[in-house]
Design an enzyme around this catalytic site. Sequence first.
Site, PDB file in Angstrom:
ATOM      1  CB  CYS A 194      -5.776  20.483 -10.952  1.00  0.00           C
ATOM      2  SG  CYS A 194      -4.165  21.108 -10.408  1.00  0.00           S
ATOM      3  CG  HIS A 195      -4.698  20.047  -5.140  1.00  0.00           C
ATOM      4  ND1 HIS A 195      -4.513  18.772  -4.679  1.00  0.00           N
ATOM      5  CD2 HIS A 195      -3.469  20.498  -5.459  1.00  0.00           C
ATOM      6  CE1 HIS A 195      -3.231  18.459  -4.721  1.00  0.00           C
ATOM      7  NE2 HIS A 195      -2.585  19.502  -5.181  1.00  0.00           N
TER       8      HIS A 195
ATOM      9  CG  HIS B 167       0.051  21.916 -13.020  1.00  0.00           C
ATOM     10  ND1 HIS B 167       0.503  20.652 -13.316  1.00  0.00           N
ATOM     11  CD2 HIS B 167      -0.686  21.790 -11.889  1.00  0.00           C
ATOM     12  CE1 HIS B 167       0.064  19.792 -12.419  1.00  0.00           C
ATOM     13  NE2 HIS B 167      -0.673  20.474 -11.543  1.00  0.00           N
TER      14      HIS B 167
ATOM     15  CG  ASN C  62      -0.299  16.062 -12.887  1.00  0.00           C
ATOM     16  OD1 ASN C  62      -1.320  16.620 -13.280  1.00  0.00           O
ATOM     17  ND2 ASN C  62       0.201  16.258 -11.676  1.00  0.00           N
TER      18      ASN C  62
END
Length: 461
Positions: free
Chosen positions: A179-180, A216, A157
């Site tokens: 990304c999870h 995000h 990130n």
Amino acid sequence: MKFSNGKASDIQIAYIGGGSMYWAKNLIADLALDEELSGKVRLYDLDYGKAKKNEKLGNSVSDYAEAKSKWMYEAYETLADALTGSDFVFISILPGTFAEMHSDVHEPEKYGIYQPVGDTTGPGGLVRALRTIPMYVEFAQAIEKYAPDAWVFNYTNPMTLCTRTLYEVFPKIKAFGCCHEIFGTQGLLIRMLRDLEGIEELHRDDIRVNVLGINHFTWIDQATYKNVDLFPLYRQFVDKYYEEGFEHNKDAWKTNTYTAANRVKFDLFRRYGLIAAAGDRHLAEFVPPWYTKDPETVRAWKFGLTTVPSRVDKHKATEEQYNKLIGGQEKLVLKASGEEEVRQLKGLIGLQPFVTNVNLPNVGQMQGVPLRAVVETNAAFSGNSLRPVHAGELPVEVNSLVMRHVLNQETILKAALKRDKALAFSAFVNDPLVTIDIGPAEELFETMLGNTKAYLKGWEL
């Protein structure tokens, strides 16, 4: 790479950041648990000694009775040597130290700006990007020179800007960001089905979602289970738990600042009619301080501010446990991490095509966002191919929130590449969390740049 009987062997993976005590353990376990892949992981880290430790740990796992495949791990002293001959490149680094992170997260608090995470957006995320982008310029140049045909998996990130930098420097690179956060939202939908419908034994793959947005700050506008629309049920779920929140472990947010009760997610659904698909701590940083005005407001929305001192304490505890693994006092538990790097590897190799969410430059898969900007949507993995899935367009009221960050990220990228402080400040002061007057904003910006100046070579500070 070699193929035989539906298996791939002699796979060469370069791992930049290979001295990690965190993600490396997950990778070692995930690879050992898959019987269709085997090969070599080429570890590179600025701290060669740390890479040597993971060499020792990784090689020891091959002797475990429960290991289903054999992988060789080797530490390399130069990035060039690690990359040369690699089929795949994983990048997972910490850009800076806890000192810079402390400034990112806590310096803005002196001005009444609170960030639950501080690594993607907000003052902290933008300054972190300024010191990370030069590192990714070097990675992209090295990959172009030594492994131009390798597939590059980014885990660092700020995800969007790391991935965007790789393509800006090496346009033909085959890179994507992983990304999870979406997985967590699929998990929430599984718990919803269990809670409202009594449906058990569900897997994340059973929940089909259409993903749009940026890392995000992702959104789901379609979600189904066995072709049944889940939005009406999610609306009931939100109404039922809006005030008290809903967690896997009730009230965990009170003691664990990495968790949340999903109240931010529920509130955004009521506002916009879409499922906000990242964790509350991240989502809260992309909008004006509706949820982060002060610590009391944060508590009212039932999530936490993850402090850097708490991260330092976590790091120390992890280091103690890690040293026991390296010393042989403890054994690495082989369990799946929940990440998708093995499935992605198998997809790109051609063993197991599948679709999942990733971060890629926009080539039209997401409308309403400039081309080349990195967006997060679903993409199809197949033999040496990664094709974005058409995701559509966000409603204008949501897209306006997203676009503010897209343009800010493009500005920060340009500022970092040109070492332009004035341009960087224009993005800094345009962030929705920076609601202070221009004078204090300039003061905060100067202080934060000064605190990270060791990583800003060539800047006039």
